[in-house]
Write a protein that holds these residues in place. Sequence first.
Motif, short mmCIF file in Angstrom:
data_model
loop_
_atom_site.label_atom_id
_atom_site.label_comp_id
_atom_site.label_asym_id
_atom_site.label_seq_id
_atom_site.Cartn_x
_atom_site.Cartn_y
_atom_site.Cartn_z
N HIS A 1 49.67 -25.74 -61.35
CA HIS A 1 49.93 -24.73 -60.32
C HIS A 1 48.75 -24.66 -59.37
CE1 HIS A 1 51.84 -21.32 -58.43
NE2 HIS A 1 50.67 -20.69 -58.46
N GLN A 2 49.09 -24.44 -58.11
CA GLN A 2 48.01 -24.15 -57.17
C GLN A 2 48.55 -23.18 -56.14
OE1 GLN A 2 47.74 -28.31 -55.87
NE2 GLN A 2 47.81 -27.55 -53.78
N GLU A 3 47.67 -22.35 -55.67
CA GLU A 3 48.09 -21.38 -54.66
C GLU A 3 48.13 -22.08 -53.31
OE1 GLU A 3 49.05 -18.32 -55.08
OE2 GLU A 3 48.67 -18.27 -57.25
N GLY A 4 49.17 -21.87 -52.57
CA GLY A 4 49.21 -22.40 -51.22
C GLY A 4 48.43 -21.47 -50.30
N ASN A 5 48.14 -21.96 -49.09
CA ASN A 5 47.55 -21.03 -48.14
C ASN A 5 48.61 -20.69 -47.09
OD1 ASN A 5 47.46 -23.64 -47.49
ND2 ASN A 5 45.58 -23.54 -46.26
N SER A 6 49.23 -19.57 -47.31
CA SER A 6 50.35 -19.19 -46.47
C SER A 6 49.85 -18.66 -45.14
CB SER A 6 51.16 -18.12 -47.20
OG SER A 6 52.22 -17.72 -46.38
N PRO A 7 50.50 -19.05 -44.05
CA PRO A 7 50.10 -18.52 -42.75
C PRO A 7 50.51 -17.05 -42.60
CG PRO A 7 52.02 -19.93 -42.51
CD PRO A 7 51.60 -20.02 -43.93
N VAL A 8 51.43 -16.61 -43.40
CA VAL A 8 51.80 -15.20 -43.33
C VAL A 8 51.50 -14.56 -44.68
CG1 VAL A 8 53.56 -15.25 -41.55
CG2 VAL A 8 54.14 -15.97 -43.85
N GLY A 9 51.14 -13.33 -44.66
CA GLY A 9 50.77 -12.66 -45.89
C GLY A 9 51.97 -12.39 -46.77
N ALA A 10 51.67 -12.21 -48.06
CA ALA A 10 52.75 -11.97 -49.00
C ALA A 10 53.51 -10.70 -48.65
CB ALA A 10 52.18 -11.86 -50.42
N ALA A 11 52.77 -9.69 -48.22
CA ALA A 11 53.42 -8.42 -47.89
C ALA A 11 54.38 -8.61 -46.71
CB ALA A 11 52.38 -7.37 -47.55
N THR A 12 53.95 -9.39 -45.73
CA THR A 12 54.81 -9.63 -44.57
C THR A 12 56.12 -10.25 -45.00
OG1 THR A 12 52.72 -10.28 -43.59
CG2 THR A 12 54.69 -10.44 -42.19
N VAL A 13 56.02 -11.26 -45.87
CA VAL A 13 57.23 -11.94 -46.33
C VAL A 13 58.15 -10.96 -47.03
CG1 VAL A 13 58.11 -13.68 -47.92
CG2 VAL A 13 56.10 -14.17 -46.52
N THR A 14 57.56 -10.14 -47.90
CA THR A 14 58.38 -9.18 -48.64
C THR A 14 59.08 -8.23 -47.68
OG1 THR A 14 56.68 -9.28 -50.33
CG2 THR A 14 58.36 -7.58 -50.56
N ILE A 15 58.34 -7.76 -46.70
CA ILE A 15 58.95 -6.80 -45.77
C ILE A 15 60.06 -7.49 -44.98
CG2 ILE A 15 58.51 -5.42 -43.71
CD1 ILE A 15 55.69 -4.95 -44.89
N ALA A 16 59.78 -8.70 -44.51
CA ALA A 16 60.80 -9.42 -43.75
C ALA A 16 62.05 -9.63 -44.61
CB ALA A 16 60.25 -10.77 -43.30
N THR A 17 61.84 -9.98 -45.86
CA THR A 17 62.98 -10.18 -46.75
C THR A 17 63.79 -8.90 -46.88
OG1 THR A 17 61.48 -11.59 -48.00
CG2 THR A 17 63.63 -11.19 -48.96
N MET A 18 63.08 -7.81 -47.06
CA MET A 18 63.77 -6.53 -47.22
C MET A 18 64.60 -6.19 -45.99
SD MET A 18 63.42 -5.42 -50.10
CE MET A 18 63.09 -6.96 -50.86
N VAL A 19 63.98 -6.39 -44.81
CA VAL A 19 64.69 -6.07 -43.58
C VAL A 19 65.97 -6.91 -43.48
CG1 VAL A 19 64.58 -6.21 -41.07
CG2 VAL A 19 62.63 -5.34 -42.37
#
Lengths: 99, 523, 648
Positions: free
Chosen positions: C515-533
């Motif tokens: 496993h390795q962490e990617g370096n996402s251009p968008v934050g995890a919180a942003t993704v979660t919020i976008a998904t929720m919307v």
Amino acid sequence: MNPVYYLYLAALLFTIGATGVLIRRNAIVVFMCVELMLNACNLAFVAFSRLHGNLDGQIIAFFTMVVAAAEVVVGLAIIVSLFRSRHSASVDDASLMKL
Amino acid sequence: MSFPLLTATAALPAVGAVATAAVPAAKRTAAKWLALLVSLATLVLAGLVLARFEPGGDRYQLTESHSWIKAFGVRYELGVDGIAVALLALTALLIPFVILAGWHDADPLETNSSRWRPTQGFFALILAVEAMVILSFEATDVFLFYILFEAMLIPMYFLIGGFGDRAHAGSDEKAAAQRSYAAVKFLLYNLVGGLIMLAAVIGLYVVAGNFSLQEIAQARADGSLSMATGTERWLFLGFFFAFAVKAPLWPLHTWLPNAMGEATAPVAVLITAVVDKVGTFAMLRFCLQLFPGASRWATPVIMVLALISIVYGALLAVGQRDIKRLVAYASISHFGFIILGIFAMTSQGQSGATLYMVNHGISTAALMLVAGFLISRRGSRLIADYGGVQKVAPVLAGTFLVGGLATLSLPGLAPFISEFLVLVGTFTRYPVLGVIATFGIVLAALYTLVLYQRTMTGPVKAEVSAMPDLKVRELVVVAPLIALLIFLGVYPKPLTNIVNPAVQHTMSDVQKKDPKPAVEAAQ
Amino acid sequence: MQNLIALLVAAPLLGAAVLLCGGRRLDRSGHLIGTLLAAVSFVIGVVLFSDLLGRGADDRTLNQHLFSWVPVGGFRADIAFQLDQLSMTFVLLISGVGTLIHIYSIGYMEHDERRRRFFGYLNLFLAAMLLLVLADNYLLLYVGWEGVGLASYLLIGFWQHKPSAATAAKKAFLVNRVGDLGLSIAIMLMFTTFGTFAFGPVLHSVGDAGEGRLTAIGLMLLLAACGKSAQVPLQSWLGDAMEGPTPVSALIHAATMVTAGVYLITRSGALFNAAPTAQLAVTVVGAVTLLFGAIVGCAKDDIKKALAGSTMSQIGYMVLAAGLGPIGYVFAIMHLVTHGFFKAGLFLGAGSVMHGMNDEVDMRRYGGLRKHMPVTFVTFGLGYLAIIGFPGLSGFFSKDKIIEAAFAKGGTEGWVLGGAALLGAAITAYYMTRVMIMTFFGAERWRNAATTSPDEPSAEPAAEHRGEHAEPHPHESPRSMTIPMIVLAFGSVFAGAFFGIGDRFLRWLEPVTGHQEGNSPVGAATVTIATMVLLVVGAGIAYLQYGRRPVPAVAPRGSLLTRAARRDLLQDDFNHVVLVRGGEHLTRSLVYVDHTLVDGVVNGTAASFGGLSGRLRRLQNGYARSYAVSMFGGAALIVAATLLMRAV
């Protein structure tokens, strides 16, 4: 007497026999002509035996006689049974290999 | 001198054939039992051969050698290698099932007893075929082999032409005409092949001076017998042509669908599972051993023909309307795989091809015999006449499905291993051909499942609604074959142990080595 | 301990053998034997699991070598098992969900006269699937791979007297065979490249092989995965596979078998990591399928087919994640497990609804069922919330991670894949809300209508035994069916949180997959919020369309896209025109060619010989004297020749 004359005679007899086999229709006559040819051969054998001064030809002649006798037995039986079934002894009537 | 086991194995069915034929006309059942017992006894003898055979030992074992025709140096020479042992066992194994499956195939038709077909003859002929096939696997004298190769055509001819399917009892005249056409076609194709082989056999004698396979092969190997390239190629072609007709290889295959279609199911099994194997076996034993150079020379063409066989046979099987012809075309496709494996000249390919011969024998027997039971119930060979059989005869349908799955090489059943080995063996040397051949597995699934779907599933057709399920005799035929398919699919080691050393010998005959994996080659 | 591994496979295999060969005398007890042996497998799985947990993280691999299977030259395949964290996860999922579905089937198949056989097939499936995940080499995996295909074939076509079921079964097998082609070629390539196809040696020596070969192997494995996991372009069979009994759809075509492709890719992770092109192809296939399945799911009125579209789409997520490499493997498997819970639960719920509705599958004839089937409603509802990713439930944890990982791929690819995954989430919310509303809310559209027209064979023929074609009386299903649904609903709610919080699942699986962490251009919180919307938007649109307005009993014509989606986006039409028709023409013309040309050439040669011999036959007229003439003539010729020779 010159033995070569016997050979001429044998050739003549053979030719007569062969012609008879080829042109006659009656099976009995054909049969007799075959005998004639065999005897022509015998004559030739004996003549050669005399010519060469050994007995081989005469021995072969005896063999031929035995074969001829056997042939007579079988051949006559065939002709008789052929005659019985077809009421003719013509060889041309027996052109198929079945009755 | 030890007991001549190989001779006994071949002589027993031969004697049995004569004895069976001599059973009086009224005692038909006795003749059947006699034939069955003889075939079982032969199986026991074959088991003994298998037991005596040492996988790691000499190349040819249990050898026997007697002078036969001195003037031409023809000898009665027998001996088996691993490949021959496997096929001998297969033959001995299948014949009892063939006899049992054809138990009623030669009974007199009650309605038409004037055209009574002699039961004794049927079983005697089957045993005669068995004797000749077994002896041809054992023969290590080219001339002896040739005689058997040709002689087995005679009983086969009568079996195909003389004993038709009950399916056609209604339209006897037409069926008889088709049958005799099929039998004559079978005979002519194979005779022509055999004649060309005869020329090659004589040619071989002229070149080599004797007929002994071992001596010639030895002389070829150590260089004391060299042939001109042209001579070797012509002789190879002569032999190969005969074997390719018998195998059969595209485009010499057209006799097989006719013969298998018109013959009764047990005879069809005899053709494809037993007699045809002599062709592929002989390619391995004679073509490769006697003419290694020519074999290498002809490989590209043969590989392409085998590939065409695979795809073409499968495609034609899809298009068939007749159950038995479908199986026949499927067999053509399978023979393509076998020949592909033989000429891939890798140990996987050749071991796979040998296993394939055995497995194809068993799987085709299972499928074809069940198909025969099906056909005998309905009286028709046409796929369209069936439907929904699964509902009325679940065991029959189930065994038919297993036979079909074996034909499409489902993993877990024996044919998968052999097919995969052939494919791998081909792929390591000829990747493109290997990939194309792999498409055969999709086509195999297509024709098998289409057959199963059309006959067994769907609404029950009125004509099959009263169809009885498999009887005890029929189950006895099918169940062991299926058990064997599963066993050899899970544990094929007994077979591979026997075959592998023989294949190594063949590989060294043709002076080929397995390609190395890319990783090792790079190092 | 490792000697238990074989028993995992052997128990259900024994069950299959006993049930299929046992004959009628097992008809009364067959289902119990089958269920018991599935449970045995599960218990062994739990025992092994606790054993693994007791070991250190790097020591959690057990091997069992049974015997050498195919030894030919350099070609060695063994019957040998390997149990590590990845296999263990699958073993628990398969045997656990499998046992539940066995229990469910006891009630569901109660009236079917061939129930014994059904359980035999289910056991066969379990054995094959366990073999697939436990094999320690690709060839043995292949055996399981085709074994599950066979079980799937038998179970889809379980009601063989229905032509549609038989056709669907055949289609599933054939499409899968195309995938198997890929697996075969992949194994051959491995053999020519590495000289072996056991997992360990292959995956360890990946570094020695050229990238071209690895890419080829990867693409072939992808083809295999596409077939088994119903990914574009080999997805067409999954919708038709819904012809099978519903427990089968739940177990095989939702929870376990269709995820085998994800297993294959994750298992071959080391190989894919070294072949970026193949990896890219995997992600593209995943992204395309997740949208494809979702769109198809939106248009279907058949509840099972809508769920099948959803399955396709969710597996698309997993494949996408697996294609991302070490940043995604863990999440792919995590989503696979949670999906196993909620999708199996949804299917069982659908089965329960059909059970109460005379096997009606058309959602347009459902409506307002929540009052009549409370347990089904609640469990289905929880599954629904889990799949759309409602915060706190299973789907939320696993799907969100995949979307994040897709963005973390980086570059344009990351944006495209992430966008597709986000869009997919919105569509998921839309079609699942649609299913939910049409089934459990709104007017009771099934009143005043016989659900199944008598002249059409019922989808689930068990209905014939219940003898109804009149208006249905929705009722709750028996206990044996509701209990598995409750258990699965429990899993759908809590599994995600259990796995996700504190990265439990990640730490469990990491030693195998890396496993390795990617370096996402968008934050995890942003993704979660976008998904929720997007989730709210999707569900809202569905509510506006189906909740606020009455649902017509006959589907409206709909837009071009809707109509295409109803027909599985025309994939079947394409297949039909190109492959089926083309194939038919090809085979027919080949049959003709074989008969006329190939046979003709050979027969023509024969015929010319025949003509010659006909001439010669005239000489054989049967007259003895003509033979005599030829004899004398011949003799004379020979004599003449002899004399001449001597003269010369």
